[in-house]
Design a protein around this motif. Sequence first.
Motif, PDB file in Angstrom:
ATOM      1  N   VAL A 257       2.495   8.371  -4.885  1.00  0.00           N
ATOM      2  CA  VAL A 257       1.208   7.381  -4.662  1.00  0.00           C
ATOM      3  C   VAL A 257       0.204   7.883  -5.678  1.00  0.00           C
ATOM      4  O   VAL A 257      -0.005   6.893  -6.290  1.00  0.00           O
ATOM      5  CB  VAL A 257       0.992   7.071  -3.248  1.00  0.00           C
ATOM      6  CG1 VAL A 257      -0.278   6.457  -3.062  1.00  0.00           C
ATOM      7  CG2 VAL A 257       1.877   6.486  -2.548  1.00  0.00           C
ATOM      8  N   LYS A 258      -0.087   9.076  -5.814  1.00  0.00           N
ATOM      9  CA  LYS A 258      -0.974   9.530  -6.853  1.00  0.00           C
ATOM     10  C   LYS A 258      -0.649   9.939  -7.921  1.00  0.00           C
ATOM     11  O   LYS A 258      -1.106   9.653  -8.951  1.00  0.00           O
ATOM     12  CB  LYS A 258      -1.944  10.732  -6.221  1.00  0.00           C
ATOM     13  CG  LYS A 258      -3.029  10.029  -5.271  1.00  0.00           C
ATOM     14  CD  LYS A 258      -3.919  11.209  -4.994  1.00  0.00           C
ATOM     15  CE  LYS A 258      -5.314  10.645  -4.323  1.00  0.00           C
ATOM     16  NZ  LYS A 258      -5.777  11.581  -3.113  1.00  0.00           N
TER      17      LYS A 258
ATOM     18  N   TYR B 206      -1.267  14.209   2.214  1.00  0.00           N
ATOM     19  CA  TYR B 206      -1.548  12.740   2.858  1.00  0.00           C
ATOM     20  C   TYR B 206      -0.372  11.947   2.694  1.00  0.00           C
ATOM     21  O   TYR B 206      -0.205  12.004   1.374  1.00  0.00           O
ATOM     22  CB  TYR B 206      -2.926  12.644   2.606  1.00  0.00           C
ATOM     23  CG  TYR B 206      -3.483  11.270   2.909  1.00  0.00           C
ATOM     24  CD1 TYR B 206      -3.476  11.033   4.256  1.00  0.00           C
ATOM     25  CD2 TYR B 206      -3.592  10.044   2.435  1.00  0.00           C
ATOM     26  CE1 TYR B 206      -4.027   9.872   5.022  1.00  0.00           C
ATOM     27  CE2 TYR B 206      -3.962   8.791   2.944  1.00  0.00           C
ATOM     28  CZ  TYR B 206      -4.208   8.773   4.222  1.00  0.00           C
ATOM     29  OH  TYR B 206      -4.438   7.534   4.847  1.00  0.00           O
ATOM     30  N   HIS B 207       0.032  11.018   3.568  1.00  0.00           N
ATOM     31  CA  HIS B 207       0.923  10.231   3.073  1.00  0.00           C
ATOM     32  C   HIS B 207       0.644   8.819   3.644  1.00  0.00           C
ATOM     33  O   HIS B 207       1.544   7.933   3.796  1.00  0.00           O
ATOM     34  CB  HIS B 207       2.281  10.387   3.545  1.00  0.00           C
ATOM     35  CG  HIS B 207       2.796  11.760   2.993  1.00  0.00           C
ATOM     36  ND1 HIS B 207       3.106  11.965   1.537  1.00  0.00           N
ATOM     37  CD2 HIS B 207       3.080  13.138   3.727  1.00  0.00           C
ATOM     38  CE1 HIS B 207       3.637  13.115   1.340  1.00  0.00           C
ATOM     39  NE2 HIS B 207       3.551  13.632   2.543  1.00  0.00           N
ATOM     40  N   GLY B 208      -0.714   8.600   3.973  1.00  0.00           N
ATOM     41  CA  GLY B 208      -1.057   7.136   4.483  1.00  0.00           C
ATOM     42  C   GLY B 208      -1.319   7.466   5.991  1.00  0.00           C
ATOM     43  O   GLY B 208      -1.378   8.637   6.593  1.00  0.00           O
TER      44      GLY B 208
ATOM     45  N   ASP C   9       6.694  11.752  -2.559  1.00  0.00           N
ATOM     46  CA  ASP C   9       5.500  10.441  -2.493  1.00  0.00           C
ATOM     47  C   ASP C   9       4.616  10.579  -3.784  1.00  0.00           C
ATOM     48  O   ASP C   9       3.862  11.528  -4.201  1.00  0.00           O
ATOM     49  CB  ASP C   9       4.426  10.839  -1.279  1.00  0.00           C
ATOM     50  CG  ASP C   9       3.204  10.054  -1.146  1.00  0.00           C
ATOM     51  OD1 ASP C   9       2.941   9.083  -1.847  1.00  0.00           O
ATOM     52  OD2 ASP C   9       2.605   9.819  -0.215  1.00  0.00           O
TER      53      ASP C   9
ATOM     54  N   SER D 268       0.671  -1.242   0.099  1.00  0.00           N
ATOM     55  CA  SER D 268      -0.017   0.112   0.126  1.00  0.00           C
ATOM     56  C   SER D 268       0.935   1.156   0.189  1.00  0.00           C
ATOM     57  O   SER D 268       2.154   1.260   0.255  1.00  0.00           O
ATOM     58  CB  SER D 268      -0.848  -0.064   1.147  1.00  0.00           C
ATOM     59  OG  SER D 268       0.030   0.163   2.340  1.00  0.00           O
ATOM     60  N   GLY D 269       0.200   2.518  -0.244  1.00  0.00           N
ATOM     61  CA  GLY D 269       0.859   3.725  -0.201  1.00  0.00           C
ATOM     62  C   GLY D 269       1.502   3.830   1.213  1.00  0.00           C
ATOM     63  O   GLY D 269       2.513   4.502   1.426  1.00  0.00           O
ATOM     64  N   THR D 270       0.621   3.589   2.142  1.00  0.00           N
ATOM     65  CA  THR D 270       0.871   3.537   3.899  1.00  0.00           C
ATOM     66  C   THR D 270       2.325   2.980   3.931  1.00  0.00           C
ATOM     67  O   THR D 270       3.141   3.473   4.605  1.00  0.00           O
ATOM     68  CB  THR D 270      -0.138   3.263   4.692  1.00  0.00           C
ATOM     69  OG1 THR D 270      -1.245   3.936   4.136  1.00  0.00           O
ATOM     70  CG2 THR D 270       0.326   3.330   5.936  1.00  0.00           C
TER      71      THR D 270
ATOM     72  N   LYS E 109      -1.125   2.746  -5.774  1.00  0.00           N
ATOM     73  CA  LYS E 109      -2.412   2.955  -6.495  1.00  0.00           C
ATOM     74  C   LYS E 109      -2.230   2.500  -7.815  1.00  0.00           C
ATOM     75  O   LYS E 109      -1.963   1.367  -8.064  1.00  0.00           O
ATOM     76  CB  LYS E 109      -2.666   4.405  -6.338  1.00  0.00           C
ATOM     77  CG  LYS E 109      -3.383   4.900  -5.044  1.00  0.00           C
ATOM     78  CD  LYS E 109      -3.948   6.118  -5.023  1.00  0.00           C
ATOM     79  CE  LYS E 109      -3.876   6.806  -3.802  1.00  0.00           C
ATOM     80  NZ  LYS E 109      -5.021   6.257  -2.851  1.00  0.00           N
TER      81      LYS E 109
ATOM     82  N   GLU F 214       4.171  15.475  -1.436  1.00  0.00           N
ATOM     83  CA  GLU F 214       3.720  15.127  -2.765  1.00  0.00           C
ATOM     84  C   GLU F 214       4.124  16.433  -3.414  1.00  0.00           C
ATOM     85  O   GLU F 214       3.558  17.700  -3.263  1.00  0.00           O
ATOM     86  CB  GLU F 214       2.143  15.174  -2.524  1.00  0.00           C
ATOM     87  CG  GLU F 214       1.318  14.134  -1.702  1.00  0.00           C
ATOM     88  CD  GLU F 214      -0.070  14.246  -1.679  1.00  0.00           C
ATOM     89  OE1 GLU F 214      -0.716  13.866  -2.638  1.00  0.00           O
ATOM     90  OE2 GLU F 214      -0.399  14.928  -0.643  1.00  0.00           O
TER      91      GLU F 214
END
Length: 396
Positions: A270-271, A166-168, A268, A138-140, A296, A235
């Motif tokens: 993730v997105k 937000y980073h998890g 990060d 997961s991203g977390t 993701k 981010e």
Amino acid sequence: MLREPVTIDPKRVEEIVAREEAEFRRRTPRSLEIHERAKATLPLGVSSSFQAVPPYPLFISHAEGSQIWDYDGNTYTDFHLAFGSLLVGHAHPLLVEALRDQLGKGNLYSLPCPDTVFLAEELVRRFAPLEQVRFCNSGTEATMDALRLARAHTGRDKIVKIEGSYHGHHDTVLMSTKPAVEAAGPADRPNTVPASKGIPADARQNTVIAPYNDPEALERILSEHKGEVAAVIMEAILMNVGIMLPDEGYLKNVREITRRHDVLLIFDEVKTGVTVAPGGVTELYPVEPDLICLAKSIGGGMPIGAFGGRRDIMSHINHSEVLHLGTFNGNPMSMRAGIVTLTQVLTSETHAHANGLSKQLASAYVGIIEEFDMPMHVAQVGAKGCAMFRHQRARN
Ligand SMILES: Cc1ncc(COP(=O)(O)O)c(C=O)c1O
């Protein structure tokens, strides 16, 4: 034709929301029923509190392509796409076929399989900052593991996190994600505000909050905490608050400041990874972070995470320094999904097509906003975009 500029009338907004909610309730009685039942066994009736939206969440029966069906049989065009995890859409035929095949060969070995290597090679090929990579789920996990590695590499405990990002949901980063205005503190010196109870006071002391798009504040924070900060995690394009783009030169400044203070820089992605560009933000902005985090959309909807970067940093992952573990890490289903996603579905043509659709949608929104002089603006980058209720772009 010129029209009167629109002003937002809160009473009218309330009326529209009430009308839409009544219609929502009329169409979704089975979601309500199953949600009422769910509350007996699941807090808030869901498995991630993000899913508990008022008046009650839609329960989903199935999805295909851009369409998703709720438990009452209503069809929707899915712009949510699992918080941006499904650039490939739902149930892509190539993924369905590959995952069926993999399931028949076993879905979990907890031993390495060749696909892990092939997927690592594809990520290293796509993402400029990656020399080595490790998989998680997961991203977390990706940000948690990257931060542990940064602490081990530097021998320092503190990290700097950007306000509003937000980073998890692990302790270090679940701070100032969307703090209440009264608690947030001054704009150029934000407080560290835990977003949940249960986070130890120590964790709060080790997370310093910096404002986005403010290199002077970052310089000051790193000077005030000289020799204490392991990494700045951010981010690069802030996507937890709509879409907030970096000011011209901001990321370059952040890179120079972190280098000068000998602090690692973690993007990060993730997105942003594979969605804003095939190789993520570092393809758009010529700035090289030390580590990046992915999750993701790289997995086509299967649980996946990855973190990686400079070889000398990643080499701390060994039997005597940094432990990076996980029963499901590099599991054959997620690895297969990642390979099919990145090599068969998200080809250059698909990326170009998705970006084209995104541009088309954004310019149509801009047209409507201009025609009705609405207090809104649009941000769009690659396949990502959103319309925000503010006249001008927000900077932090
Ligand atoms: C930028 C960013 N990092 C990390 C995460 C956490 O990812 P996950 O929900 O897979 O743990 C998210 C989730 O939305 C995210 O947007």
